[in-house]
Write a protein that holds these residues in place. Structure first.
Motif, PDB file in Angstrom:
ATOM      1  N   GLN A  46      17.135 -31.044 -15.843  1.00 34.58           N
ATOM      2  CA  GLN A  46      18.470 -31.626 -15.651  1.00 34.58           C
ATOM      3  C   GLN A  46      19.242 -31.574 -16.962  1.00 34.58           C
ATOM      4  O   GLN A  46      18.722 -31.928 -18.016  1.00 34.58           O
ATOM      5  CB  GLN A  46      18.340 -33.078 -15.183  1.00 34.58           C
ATOM      6  CG  GLN A  46      19.630 -33.848 -15.088  1.00 34.58           C
ATOM      7  CD  GLN A  46      20.456 -33.474 -13.875  1.00 34.58           C
ATOM      8  OE1 GLN A  46      19.956 -32.919 -12.914  1.00 34.58           O
ATOM      9  NE2 GLN A  46      21.726 -33.783 -13.914  1.00 34.58           N
ATOM     10  N   VAL A  47      20.499 -31.139 -16.901  1.00 32.27           N
ATOM     11  CA  VAL A  47      21.362 -31.095 -18.077  1.00 32.27           C
ATOM     12  C   VAL A  47      22.438 -32.157 -17.921  1.00 32.27           C
ATOM     13  O   VAL A  47      23.094 -32.238 -16.883  1.00 32.27           O
ATOM     14  CB  VAL A  47      22.013 -29.705 -18.247  1.00 32.27           C
ATOM     15  CG1 VAL A  47      22.983 -29.704 -19.418  1.00 32.27           C
ATOM     16  CG2 VAL A  47      20.946 -28.638 -18.428  1.00 32.27           C
ATOM     17  N   GLU A  48      22.586 -32.983 -18.955  1.00 29.85           N
ATOM     18  CA  GLU A  48      23.615 -34.015 -18.963  1.00 29.85           C
ATOM     19  C   GLU A  48      24.494 -33.816 -20.189  1.00 29.85           C
ATOM     20  O   GLU A  48      23.991 -33.526 -21.274  1.00 29.85           O
ATOM     21  CB  GLU A  48      22.986 -35.405 -19.044  1.00 29.85           C
ATOM     22  CG  GLU A  48      22.106 -35.756 -17.867  1.00 29.85           C
ATOM     23  CD  GLU A  48      21.473 -37.126 -18.023  1.00 29.85           C
ATOM     24  OE1 GLU A  48      22.209 -38.111 -18.232  1.00 29.85           O
ATOM     25  OE2 GLU A  48      20.239 -37.203 -17.954  1.00 29.85           O
ATOM     26  N   VAL A  49      25.789 -33.960 -20.018  1.00 34.55           N
ATOM     27  CA  VAL A  49      26.714 -33.921 -21.146  1.00 34.55           C
ATOM     28  C   VAL A  49      26.940 -35.370 -21.552  1.00 34.55           C
ATOM     29  O   VAL A  49      27.417 -36.187 -20.756  1.00 34.55           O
ATOM     30  CB  VAL A  49      28.034 -33.233 -20.776  1.00 34.55           C
ATOM     31  CG1 VAL A  49      29.009 -33.288 -21.941  1.00 34.55           C
ATOM     32  CG2 VAL A  49      27.774 -31.787 -20.368  1.00 34.55           C
ATOM     33  N   LEU A  50      26.568 -35.689 -22.789  1.00 32.19           N
ATOM     34  CA  LEU A  50      26.609 -37.066 -23.276  1.00 32.19           C
ATOM     35  C   LEU A  50      27.375 -37.168 -24.586  1.00 32.19           C
ATOM     36  O   LEU A  50      27.417 -36.218 -25.370  1.00 32.19           O
ATOM     37  CB  LEU A  50      25.181 -37.577 -23.506  1.00 32.19           C
ATOM     38  CG  LEU A  50      24.246 -37.554 -22.299  1.00 32.19           C
ATOM     39  CD1 LEU A  50      22.817 -37.806 -22.730  1.00 32.19           C
ATOM     40  CD2 LEU A  50      24.688 -38.597 -21.284  1.00 32.19           C
ATOM     41  N   THR A  51      27.935 -38.332 -24.816  1.00 34.18           N
ATOM     42  CA  THR A  51      28.574 -38.634 -26.099  1.00 34.18           C
ATOM     43  C   THR A  51      27.517 -39.239 -27.007  1.00 34.18           C
ATOM     44  O   THR A  51      26.839 -40.192 -26.625  1.00 34.18           O
ATOM     45  CB  THR A  51      29.743 -39.614 -25.916  1.00 34.18           C
ATOM     46  OG1 THR A  51      30.697 -39.021 -25.038  1.00 34.18           O
ATOM     47  CG2 THR A  51      30.397 -39.934 -27.253  1.00 34.18           C
ATOM     48  N   MET A  52      27.380 -38.667 -28.199  1.00 36.04           N
ATOM     49  CA  MET A  52      26.376 -39.149 -29.145  1.00 36.04           C
ATOM     50  C   MET A  52      26.951 -40.276 -29.990  1.00 36.04           C
ATOM     51  O   MET A  52      28.112 -40.212 -30.407  1.00 36.04           O
ATOM     52  CB  MET A  52      25.930 -38.017 -30.081  1.00 36.04           C
ATOM     53  CG  MET A  52      25.270 -36.871 -29.374  1.00 36.04           C
ATOM     54  SD  MET A  52      24.707 -35.586 -30.519  1.00 36.04           S
ATOM     55  CE  MET A  52      26.251 -34.772 -30.912  1.00 36.04           C
ATOM     56  N   PRO A  53      26.143 -41.303 -30.273  1.00 36.45           N
ATOM     57  CA  PRO A  53      26.622 -42.330 -31.196  1.00 36.45           C
ATOM     58  C   PRO A  53      26.766 -41.727 -32.587  1.00 36.45           C
ATOM     59  O   PRO A  53      25.967 -40.882 -33.001  1.00 36.45           O
ATOM     60  CB  PRO A  53      25.530 -43.396 -31.158  1.00 36.45           C
ATOM     61  CG  PRO A  53      24.318 -42.712 -30.624  1.00 36.45           C
ATOM     62  CD  PRO A  53      24.791 -41.564 -29.796  1.00 36.45           C
ATOM     63  N   THR A  54      27.780 -42.143 -33.309  1.00 36.21           N
ATOM     64  CA  THR A  54      28.006 -41.590 -34.649  1.00 36.21           C
ATOM     65  C   THR A  54      27.406 -42.455 -35.741  1.00 36.21           C
ATOM     66  O   THR A  54      27.304 -42.030 -36.881  1.00 36.21           O
ATOM     67  CB  THR A  54      29.516 -41.428 -34.932  1.00 36.21           C
ATOM     68  OG1 THR A  54      30.154 -42.695 -34.785  1.00 36.21           O
ATOM     69  CG2 THR A  54      30.128 -40.411 -33.979  1.00 36.21           C
ATOM     70  N   ASP A  55      26.988 -43.673 -35.388  1.00 37.55           N
ATOM     71  CA  ASP A  55      26.510 -44.610 -36.398  1.00 37.55           C
ATOM     72  C   ASP A  55      25.085 -45.110 -36.158  1.00 37.55           C
ATOM     73  O   ASP A  55      24.643 -46.053 -36.812  1.00 37.55           O
ATOM     74  CB  ASP A  55      27.457 -45.800 -36.483  1.00 37.55           C
ATOM     75  CG  ASP A  55      27.569 -46.558 -35.162  1.00 37.55           C
ATOM     76  OD1 ASP A  55      27.071 -46.056 -34.132  1.00 37.55           O
ATOM     77  OD2 ASP A  55      28.165 -47.643 -35.157  1.00 37.55           O
TER      78      ASP A  55
END
Length: 67
Positions: free
Chosen positions: A14-23
């Motif tokens: 499964q491929v998910e497009v996610l926003t990565m935390p920057t901190d």
């Protein structure tokens, strides 16, 4: 610097497009499809560095691991 990544589950693909935390590092992620809990591979700081198409923002910035 990219803040979104395509994370691929090693169990079901499964491929998910996610926003990565920057901190912060994200040490766990539950696959939406098979419910496998992903953890970083040895030597990686987070699930994005292990399973995504781009490393986490701190690694991209050259500041090293975020823990």
């Amino acid at each position: 610097m990219r803040t979104t990544a395509r994370l691929t589950c090693p169990e079901c693909g499964q491929v998910e497009v996610l926003t990565m935390p920057t901190d912060a590092c994200q040490w766990f992620h539950e696959c939406r499809n098979c419910r496998t809990v992903l953890r970083p591979l040895p030597g990686d700081c987070c699930v994005f560095c292990s399973y995504a198409d781009v490393p986490c923002p701190p690694i991209q910035a050259g500041s090293g691991c975020c823990f």
